[in-house]
Design an enzyme around this catalytic site. Structure first.
Site, mmCIF file in Angstrom:
data_model
loop_
_atom_site.group_PDB
_atom_site.id
_atom_site.type_symbol
_atom_site.label_atom_id
_atom_site.label_comp_id
_atom_site.label_asym_id
_atom_site.label_seq_id
_atom_site.Cartn_x
_atom_site.Cartn_y
_atom_site.Cartn_z
ATOM 1 N NE ARG A 253 -24.609 55.435 -38.535
ATOM 2 C CZ ARG A 253 -23.699 56.243 -39.046
ATOM 3 N NH1 ARG A 253 -24.098 57.388 -39.612
ATOM 4 N NH2 ARG A 253 -22.412 55.946 -39.017
ATOM 5 C CD GLU B 78 -28.727 54.679 -44.823
ATOM 6 O OE1 GLU B 78 -29.004 55.797 -44.379
ATOM 7 O OE2 GLU B 78 -27.557 54.211 -44.841
ATOM 8 C CG HIS C 32 -25.804 57.585 -45.963
ATOM 9 N ND1 HIS C 32 -26.158 56.631 -45.056
ATOM 10 C CD2 HIS C 32 -24.735 58.220 -45.406
ATOM 11 C CE1 HIS C 32 -25.356 56.662 -44.012
ATOM 12 N NE2 HIS C 32 -24.474 57.633 -44.199
#
Length: 312
Positions: free
Chosen positions: A231, A260, A279
């Protein structure tokens, strides 16, 4: 029975089928749901599936028919699980679907750092090898992993898979976890001091937020390599950039960002030897196929009165 998927595009942009879920009820799939439309879209739903669309106490309480929330991911911090429990709403997640894919990207980032494959390929296509007076050239140090120490922070399924692959490269493995059960587990300070490569796999909790910061970086070896596929907020971005610019951290690879999508003013953008991916560790076709399959099984189990993969 009304089933609503709030943000189905990320998990299924069109290369997978919603048919198994359609067979279980009246299904509505939204690619994305803006915050101001969530309440209206779940108002009459009994089952709601979400990936990153946030469901807070107010939204859950306002959906009077809601009985079930299925998170289309392993992390479930987007749902107020305590509120859901109080209101009698079952919440499930999708565990273990992306273990192999995430571990694979760890080494994609690490090997790119070690060999700069993308850069050297572009250089060859640009004619630099053709014009070179020697039979080879390289623009950055080339790093061999054998004999180096991999420190794995967070030793769950993904951490263990990363350790398994690291050993195949001839690396020594040490690990840190809040509940040590394996012989390779050491204290965090020892891991920071001994590791040539540190790979982060811990969940985001208050105690792991900014775990990698100026103070913990100072305890690392000079020239350490850092990989983050866990994370974004586990790492203090500004402190990492400073360490990259000074050379304390030789290079870093990250598939995640504190916010994000990554903001245009993120300290990580443009940082020296900072390798970033958007990601995507979880997003191989095979992993998403498993995710969809588990999501349907979760719904079926709930409807049968025996819910599985519950988080509240």
């Amino acid at each position: 029975m009304k089933i609503v998927v709030l943000d189905g595009y990320a998990a299924n942009p069109g290369d997978l089928s919603w048919a198994p879920l359609e067979a279980l009820g009246e299904l509505t799939v939204y690619d994305r749901t803006p915050a101001d439309q969530i309440a209206a879209r779940i108002a009459d739903a009994e089952l709601v599936l979400t990936n990153k669309t946030v469901l807070n106490r107010e939204l859950i309480a306002g959906a009077k028919k809601l009985r079930y929330i299925g998170v289309l991911a392993t992390g479930y911090n987007v749902v107020d699980v305590a509120a859901a429990k109080e209101l009698g709403v079952v919440v499930t997640n999708i565990p273990a679907y992306s273990t192999d894919s995430v571990a694979q990207l760890v080494f994609a980032l690490l090997l790119e750092i070690c060999h700069n494959v993308g850069h050297h390929s572009q250089a060859v296509h640009a004619g630099r090898w053709s014009a070179n007076q020697d039979f080879c050239f390289w623009d950055a140090p080339l790093i061999e992993l054998a004999g180096k120490t991999m420190g794995v922070v967070g030793y769950g399924r993904i951490g263990h898979k990363v350790a398994e692959i690291a050993r195949c490269f001839g690396m020594n493995v040490i690990a840190w976890t809040r509940t040590p059960r394996d012989p390779e587990c050491v204290s965090l300070d020892e891991l920071l001091a001994r590791s040539d490569v540190i790979s982060l796999h811990c969940p985001l909790f208050p105690e792991t937020k900014n775990l990698i910061n100026r103070d913990t970086i100072a305890k690392m070896k000079d020239g350490v390599i850092l990989i983050n596929t866990s994370r974004g907020p586990v790492v203090n971005d500004a402190d990492l950039r400073a360490a990259l610019e000074s050379g304390k951290v030789y290079a870093a690879g990250a598939d995640v960002s504190t916010v994000e999508p990554i903001p245009a003013d993120s300290p990580l953008l443009g940082a020296k030897n900072m390798f970033l991916t958007p990601h995507i560790a979880w997003a191989t076709f095979e992993a998403r196929e498993r995710l969809m399959d588990i999501a349907v099984k979760n719904v079926k189990a709930f409807l049968a009165g025996a819910p599985v993969n519950t988080v509240n």
